[in-house]
Design a protein around this motif. Structure first.
Motif, PDB file in Angstrom:
ATOM      1  N   TYR A  48      -1.979  38.252  19.147  1.00  0.00           N
ATOM      2  CA  TYR A  48      -3.173  38.186  19.991  1.00  0.00           C
ATOM      3  C   TYR A  48      -3.347  36.753  20.516  1.00  0.00           C
ATOM      4  N   PRO A  49      -2.644  36.389  21.609  1.00  0.00           N
ATOM      5  CA  PRO A  49      -2.788  35.044  22.172  1.00  0.00           C
ATOM      6  C   PRO A  49      -4.208  34.758  22.646  1.00  0.00           C
ATOM      7  N   ALA A  50      -4.498  33.476  22.838  1.00  0.00           N
ATOM      8  CA  ALA A  50      -5.852  33.046  23.190  1.00  0.00           C
ATOM      9  C   ALA A  50      -6.301  33.531  24.555  1.00  0.00           C
ATOM     10  N   ASP A  51      -5.359  33.925  25.429  1.00  0.00           N
ATOM     11  CA  ASP A  51      -5.742  34.385  26.772  1.00  0.00           C
ATOM     12  C   ASP A  51      -6.247  35.824  26.784  1.00  0.00           C
ATOM     13  N   GLY A  52      -6.358  36.458  25.609  1.00  0.00           N
ATOM     14  CA  GLY A  52      -6.872  37.807  25.534  1.00  0.00           C
ATOM     15  C   GLY A  52      -5.832  38.903  25.673  1.00  0.00           C
ATOM     16  N   SER A  53      -4.590  38.529  25.867  1.00  0.00           N
ATOM     17  CA  SER A  53      -3.517  39.509  25.987  1.00  0.00           C
ATOM     18  C   SER A  53      -3.044  39.944  24.606  1.00  0.00           C
ATOM     19  N   GLU A  54      -2.118  40.877  24.578  1.00  0.00           N
ATOM     20  CA  GLU A  54      -1.460  41.302  23.347  1.00  0.00           C
ATOM     21  C   GLU A  54       0.042  41.302  23.586  1.00  0.00           C
ATOM     22  N   HIS A  55       0.790  40.973  22.553  1.00  0.00           N
ATOM     23  CA  HIS A  55       2.255  41.010  22.650  1.00  0.00           C
ATOM     24  C   HIS A  55       2.799  41.627  21.376  1.00  0.00           C
ATOM     25  N   GLU A  56       3.733  42.570  21.520  1.00  0.00           N
ATOM     26  CA  GLU A  56       4.317  43.230  20.369  1.00  0.00           C
ATOM     27  C   GLU A  56       5.792  42.884  20.228  1.00  0.00           C
ATOM     28  N   VAL A  57       6.176  42.546  19.002  1.00  0.00           N
ATOM     29  CA  VAL A  57       7.565  42.240  18.664  1.00  0.00           C
ATOM     30  C   VAL A  57       8.091  43.370  17.792  1.00  0.00           C
ATOM     31  N   LEU A  58       9.099  44.102  18.289  1.00  0.00           N
ATOM     32  CA  LEU A  58       9.694  45.151  17.472  1.00  0.00           C
ATOM     33  C   LEU A  58      10.527  44.524  16.362  1.00  0.00           C
ATOM     34  N   PRO A  59      10.519  45.108  15.161  1.00  0.00           N
ATOM     35  CA  PRO A  59      11.227  44.510  14.022  1.00  0.00           C
ATOM     36  C   PRO A  59      12.718  44.826  14.004  1.00  0.00           C
ATOM     37  N   GLN A  60      13.375  44.618  15.129  1.00  0.00           N
ATOM     38  CA  GLN A  60      14.803  44.904  15.271  1.00  0.00           C
ATOM     39  C   GLN A  60      15.636  43.808  14.599  1.00  0.00           C
ATOM     40  N   ALA A  61      16.655  44.211  13.861  1.00  0.00           N
ATOM     41  CA  ALA A  61      17.525  43.256  13.176  1.00  0.00           C
ATOM     42  C   ALA A  61      17.999  42.168  14.122  1.00  0.00           C
ATOM     43  N   GLY A  62      17.893  40.913  13.683  1.00  0.00           N
ATOM     44  CA  GLY A  62      18.353  39.786  14.473  1.00  0.00           C
ATOM     45  C   GLY A  62      17.294  39.132  15.325  1.00  0.00           C
ATOM     46  N   THR A  63      16.082  39.670  15.352  1.00  0.00           N
ATOM     47  CA  THR A  63      14.996  39.088  16.136  1.00  0.00           C
ATOM     48  C   THR A  63      14.231  38.073  15.291  1.00  0.00           C
ATOM     49  N   PHE A 101       5.324  31.596  15.774  1.00  0.00           N
ATOM     50  CA  PHE A 101       4.007  31.425  16.372  1.00  0.00           C
ATOM     51  C   PHE A 101       3.225  30.391  15.574  1.00  0.00           C
ATOM     52  N   LEU A 102       2.195  29.845  16.186  1.00  0.00           N
ATOM     53  CA  LEU A 102       1.392  28.809  15.560  1.00  0.00           C
ATOM     54  C   LEU A 102       0.484  29.432  14.499  1.00  0.00           C
ATOM     55  N   SER A 103       0.623  28.971  13.275  1.00  0.00           N
ATOM     56  CA  SER A 103      -0.010  29.623  12.133  1.00  0.00           C
ATOM     57  C   SER A 103      -1.536  29.624  12.207  1.00  0.00           C
ATOM     58  N   ALA A 104      -2.127  28.553  12.695  1.00  0.00           N
ATOM     59  CA  ALA A 104      -3.583  28.432  12.677  1.00  0.00           C
ATOM     60  C   ALA A 104      -4.251  29.077  13.876  1.00  0.00           C
ATOM     61  N   ASP A 105      -3.476  29.372  14.929  1.00  0.00           N
ATOM     62  CA  ASP A 105      -4.073  29.748  16.206  1.00  0.00           C
ATOM     63  C   ASP A 105      -3.723  31.141  16.689  1.00  0.00           C
ATOM     64  N   MET A 106      -2.855  31.861  15.995  1.00  0.00           N
ATOM     65  CA  MET A 106      -2.368  33.135  16.517  1.00  0.00           C
ATOM     66  C   MET A 106      -2.746  34.293  15.582  1.00  0.00           C
ATOM     67  N   PRO A 107      -3.863  34.970  15.847  1.00  0.00           N
ATOM     68  CA  PRO A 107      -4.149  36.188  15.084  1.00  0.00           C
ATOM     69  C   PRO A 107      -3.033  37.210  15.313  1.00  0.00           C
ATOM     70  N   HIS A 108      -2.726  37.981  14.279  1.00  0.00           N
ATOM     71  CA  HIS A 108      -1.640  38.958  14.391  1.00  0.00           C
ATOM     72  C   HIS A 108      -1.809  40.023  13.326  1.00  0.00           C
ATOM     73  N   GLU A 109      -1.104  41.137  13.509  1.00  0.00           N
ATOM     74  CA  GLU A 109      -1.107  42.203  12.523  1.00  0.00           C
ATOM     75  C   GLU A 109       0.245  42.894  12.517  1.00  0.00           C
ATOM     76  N   VAL A 110       0.530  43.602  11.430  1.00  0.00           N
ATOM     77  CA  VAL A 110       1.738  44.405  11.304  1.00  0.00           C
ATOM     78  C   VAL A 110       1.320  45.866  11.368  1.00  0.00           C
ATOM     79  N   LEU A 111       1.849  46.585  12.342  1.00  0.00           N
ATOM     80  CA  LEU A 111       1.485  47.980  12.532  1.00  0.00           C
ATOM     81  C   LEU A 111       2.290  48.880  11.596  1.00  0.00           C
ATOM     82  N   PRO A 112       1.735  50.021  11.192  1.00  0.00           N
ATOM     83  CA  PRO A 112       2.479  50.938  10.315  1.00  0.00           C
ATOM     84  C   PRO A 112       3.707  51.507  11.018  1.00  0.00           C
TER      85      PRO A 112
END
Length: 203
Positions: A153-168, A172-183
């Motif tokens: 969840y970047p500060a500009d209000g957008s969302e970005h998803e990273v698929l957990p594909q091998a090799g990826t 991200f900045l630890s203090a500034d980037m809210p994030h979650e892991v989806l089921p």
């Protein structure tokens, strides 16, 4: 580590607060690390991860459902090689961004099907050392419909998803980037870690 991919990773992190690249580490090492994670899980060495730090840490499956084991030098050839490569990345980040990163800590993380980690930040309220988060994925042939994405969840209000594909590798900045892991509908493996600077702990 691929120099061009490394350059793009660092540029994106500086510009956006997050970055990702695929196949940045050798494929053989990625497979060895996946096998290592499964072997440790089979031996019962991974433990349910808690929320919080130190004496305040609690197990809360409604917030976080992964099982983890921390990497220490000398545990295996594959994990030692991964730690060496992450130290190369630490030095590159310091050279380019002057972050003053002093060390790197990381653990294997295994999410069983259906488990998740709700939206959060990686930096503790009483410890500001974690500066850059790094997640390296170990899951071959991952399909988008299987879920399990890392949602940023970047500060500009957008969302970005990273698929957990091998090799990826995702940074991200630890203090500034809210994030979650989806089921996900299948087991999900990763190495999750933090580049840390010298900081202040409040006890």
């Amino acid at each position: 580590m691929n120099e061009l991919s490394l350059h793009h990773l660092i540029d994106d992190l500086a510009a956006k607060g997050w970055a990702q690249r695929h196949l940045i580490l050798p494929q053989a090492l990625t497979r060895e690390l996946a096998a290592e994670c499964r072997k440790r899980a089979h031996r019962g060495e991974l433990s349910a991860a808690g929320v919080g730090r130190g004496s305040a840490q609690q197990l809360q499956e409604g917030i976080r459902g992964d099982h983890i084991q921390w990497l220490e030098p000398g545990q295996s050839e594959a994990s030692d090689r991964y730690l060496e490569l992450m130290d190369e990345l630490r030095l590159a980040l310091n050279r380019a961004l002057f972050l003053g990163l002093e060390d790197f800590e990381c653990h294997f993380a295994l999410y069983a099907p259906g488990t998740f980690y709700l939206r959060h930040l990686d930096r503790f309220r009483d410890d500001d050392r974690r500066t850059v988060s790094a997640v390296f994925y170990l899951n071959e042939d991952w399909q988008a419909e299987q879920g399990g994405a890392l949602r940023l969840y970047p500060a500009d209000g957008s969302e970005h998803e990273v698929l957990p594909q091998a090799g990826t590798l995702a940074l991200f900045l630890s203090a500034d980037m809210p994030h979650e892991v989806l089921p996900a509908t299948r087991e999900r493996l990763s190495l999750t870690g933090w580049f840390r600077r010298r900081g202040n702990e409040v006890w």
